[in-house]
Write a protein that holds these residues in place. Structure first.
Motif, short mmCIF file in Angstrom:
data_model
loop_
_atom_site.label_atom_id
_atom_site.label_comp_id
_atom_site.label_asym_id
_atom_site.label_seq_id
_atom_site.Cartn_x
_atom_site.Cartn_y
_atom_site.Cartn_z
N MET A 1 -4.26 4.71 -3.17
CA MET A 1 -4.38 4.76 -1.86
C MET A 1 -3.12 4.56 -1.10
O MET A 1 -2.41 3.43 -1.24
CB MET A 1 -5.42 3.80 -1.14
CG MET A 1 -5.91 3.86 0.25
SD MET A 1 -7.16 2.67 0.56
CE MET A 1 -8.52 3.28 -0.48
N SER A 2 -2.72 5.36 -0.30
CA SER A 2 -1.39 5.34 0.24
C SER A 2 -1.51 4.62 1.95
O SER A 2 -0.20 4.64 2.40
CB SER A 2 -0.69 6.51 0.49
OG SER A 2 -1.43 7.73 0.99
N GLU A 3 -2.45 4.44 2.12
CA GLU A 3 -2.50 3.94 3.64
C GLU A 3 -1.54 2.82 3.93
O GLU A 3 -1.51 1.93 3.09
CB GLU A 3 -3.98 3.66 3.96
CG GLU A 3 -4.25 3.15 5.59
CD GLU A 3 -5.83 3.34 5.68
OE1 GLU A 3 -6.27 2.70 6.95
OE2 GLU A 3 -6.54 3.74 4.99
N THR A 4 -1.22 2.91 5.17
CA THR A 4 -0.19 1.77 5.55
C THR A 4 -0.90 0.28 5.75
O THR A 4 -1.91 0.45 6.43
CB THR A 4 0.67 2.20 6.64
OG1 THR A 4 1.26 3.26 6.64
CG2 THR A 4 1.71 0.81 7.21
N ILE A 5 -0.21 -0.56 5.18
CA ILE A 5 -0.95 -2.11 5.43
C ILE A 5 -0.03 -2.70 6.31
O ILE A 5 1.07 -2.80 6.01
CB ILE A 5 -1.15 -2.75 4.14
CG1 ILE A 5 -2.02 -1.72 3.04
CG2 ILE A 5 -2.01 -4.00 4.30
CD1 ILE A 5 -3.26 -1.23 3.52
N THR A 6 -0.49 -3.50 7.30
CA THR A 6 0.17 -4.27 8.25
C THR A 6 -0.14 -5.78 8.02
O THR A 6 -1.28 -6.13 8.20
CB THR A 6 0.11 -3.82 9.66
OG1 THR A 6 0.24 -2.20 9.78
CG2 THR A 6 0.95 -4.72 10.55
N PHE A 7 0.94 -6.52 7.40
CA PHE A 7 0.73 -8.04 7.36
C PHE A 7 1.30 -8.62 8.63
O PHE A 7 2.13 -8.23 9.26
CB PHE A 7 1.38 -8.13 6.13
CG PHE A 7 0.69 -7.81 4.74
CD1 PHE A 7 -0.41 -8.39 4.39
CD2 PHE A 7 1.15 -6.63 4.09
CE1 PHE A 7 -1.11 -7.84 3.27
CE2 PHE A 7 0.60 -6.16 2.98
CZ PHE A 7 -0.57 -6.66 2.55
N PRO A 8 1.08 -9.74 8.72
CA PRO A 8 1.45 -10.75 9.84
C PRO A 8 2.99 -11.11 9.53
O PRO A 8 3.32 -10.94 8.33
CB PRO A 8 0.66 -11.89 9.75
CG PRO A 8 -0.12 -11.97 8.35
CD PRO A 8 -0.32 -10.45 7.97
N PRO A 9 3.69 -11.90 10.54
CA PRO A 9 4.93 -12.35 10.24
C PRO A 9 4.77 -13.54 9.24
O PRO A 9 3.68 -14.04 8.74
CB PRO A 9 5.10 -12.70 11.70
CG PRO A 9 4.45 -11.86 12.62
CD PRO A 9 3.11 -11.88 12.00
N LEU A 10 5.69 -13.55 8.55
CA LEU A 10 5.92 -14.48 7.22
C LEU A 10 5.39 -13.75 6.11
O LEU A 10 5.38 -14.46 5.11
CB LEU A 10 5.62 -15.74 7.83
CG LEU A 10 6.06 -16.47 8.88
CD1 LEU A 10 5.68 -17.96 9.21
CD2 LEU A 10 7.65 -16.47 8.93
N MET A 11 4.74 -12.63 5.95
CA MET A 11 4.11 -12.16 4.97
C MET A 11 4.65 -10.90 4.66
O MET A 11 5.06 -10.08 5.75
CB MET A 11 2.42 -12.03 5.13
CG MET A 11 1.86 -13.38 4.99
SD MET A 11 0.06 -13.19 4.94
CE MET A 11 -0.43 -14.90 4.60
N THR A 12 4.51 -10.24 3.48
CA THR A 12 5.28 -9.14 3.18
C THR A 12 4.22 -8.59 2.04
O THR A 12 3.49 -9.25 1.23
CB THR A 12 6.62 -8.99 2.47
OG1 THR A 12 6.59 -9.98 1.44
CG2 THR A 12 7.70 -9.50 3.81
N GLY A 13 4.10 -7.20 1.90
CA GLY A 13 2.99 -6.63 0.80
C GLY A 13 3.79 -5.84 -0.06
O GLY A 13 4.83 -5.28 0.22
N GLU A 14 3.19 -5.77 -1.18
CA GLU A 14 3.85 -5.00 -2.29
C GLU A 14 2.30 -4.14 -2.93
O GLU A 14 1.68 -5.09 -3.53
CB GLU A 14 4.50 -5.73 -3.06
CG GLU A 14 5.23 -4.94 -4.33
CD GLU A 14 6.12 -5.40 -5.45
OE1 GLU A 14 6.11 -5.22 -6.44
OE2 GLU A 14 7.05 -6.50 -4.62
N ALA A 15 2.29 -2.99 -3.28
CA ALA A 15 1.26 -2.53 -3.75
C ALA A 15 1.55 -2.47 -5.32
O ALA A 15 2.52 -2.43 -5.69
CB ALA A 15 1.06 -1.09 -3.60
N ALA A 16 0.43 -2.83 -6.15
CA ALA A 16 0.61 -3.15 -7.65
C ALA A 16 0.68 -1.69 -8.24
O ALA A 16 0.11 -0.62 -7.62
CB ALA A 16 -0.51 -3.81 -8.11
N GLY A 17 1.32 -1.48 -9.13
CA GLY A 17 1.29 -0.19 -9.92
C GLY A 17 0.05 0.15 -10.71
O GLY A 17 -0.57 -0.79 -10.88
#
Length: 234
Positions: A1-17
């Motif tokens: 799923m390629s939908e953009t995920i928005t995380f709050p400040p101080l957090m970053t996201g990474e999709a698992a392979g």
């Protein structure tokens, strides 16, 4: 799923392979020194998995509070998106319950299992089935999110909401609002006052101590079962 995920400040996201467990991947990255606040996630067609990397500055015994804190975050997150009649409860060991039936779990791992040592890292993971496997009648005590009146809850929005609410409660924990967190958790706790078996002991679940250790009363005494007993070991 390629939908953009928005995380709050101080957090970053990474999709698992493909084929990667976000929990395992987050633990690997934490071991290599990734910054706290990373959320590794998988948005599958029938499951939502996510793992949050943390770096607590307290001994493990106290840092284990991140398990119930992220549980409260999940309840708040789903509560903001689901119909009001959907009930979420939290089991002491990390299991999640929706409308009384088990629906996924939270897991926790750390760089150490010594309660008195400050961990270099800690990871809390969410595993949530979206659709039931097979005939739900075969496992009446197990359910999935979309089988409980939550079909309109989009997994990406739930992930974003969980991250936001976890950050909110982690900040309150950092600010010393332990009494408030305990009050929130007690209102959601599953099975308090009931008989259960945990860590090889059986008795009545009376509640928890300051560090969320289970107080289990048998015929003769009250046992304290530390929350560190639920740590996932390598």
């Amino acid at each position: 799923m390629s939908e953009t995920i928005t995380f709050p400040p101080l957090m970053t996201g990474e999709a698992a392979g493909p084929g990667q467990d976000p929990f395992d991947l987050a633990c690997q990255k934490a071991e290599l020194g990734v910054d706290a606040g990373l959320v590794v996630y998988e948005l599958g067609t029938d499951v939502l998995r996510a793992a949050l990397v943390l770096a607590p500055e307290v001994p493990l015994a106290k840092a284990m509070a991140m398990l119930p804190v992220c549980g409260v975050g999940f309840q708040n997150a789903l509560g903001a998106l689901a119909p009001p009649e959907v009930a979420v409860h939290l089991d002491w060991n990390g299991a999640l319950r929706i409308n009384g039936a088990r629906c996924g779990r939270l897991r926790i791992a750390a760089s150490t299992d010594d309660p008195d040592t400050q961990p270099d890292w800690l990871v809390v993971a969410l595993d949530l089935p979206l659709w039931p496997e097979g005939d739900g009648g075969e496992t009446p005590d197990e359910t999935a999110l979309y089988a409980e009146g939550c079909a309109d809850v989009a997994a990406p929005r739930l992930l974003e909401s969980w991250a936001r609410h976890c950050l909110h409660w982690i900040n309150r924990w950092d600010e010393g609002e332990l009494e408030t967190i305990h009050g929130e958790w007690r209102g959601l706790a599953h099975g308090m006052g009931e008989a259960r078996t945990e860590a090889g002991r059986s008795g009545t679940f009376l509640g928890v101590d300051e560090d969320f250790g289970m107080l289990l009363r048998d015929e003769t005494t009250t046992h304290l079962i530390p929350l560190t007993t639920v740590l996932v070991q390598d």
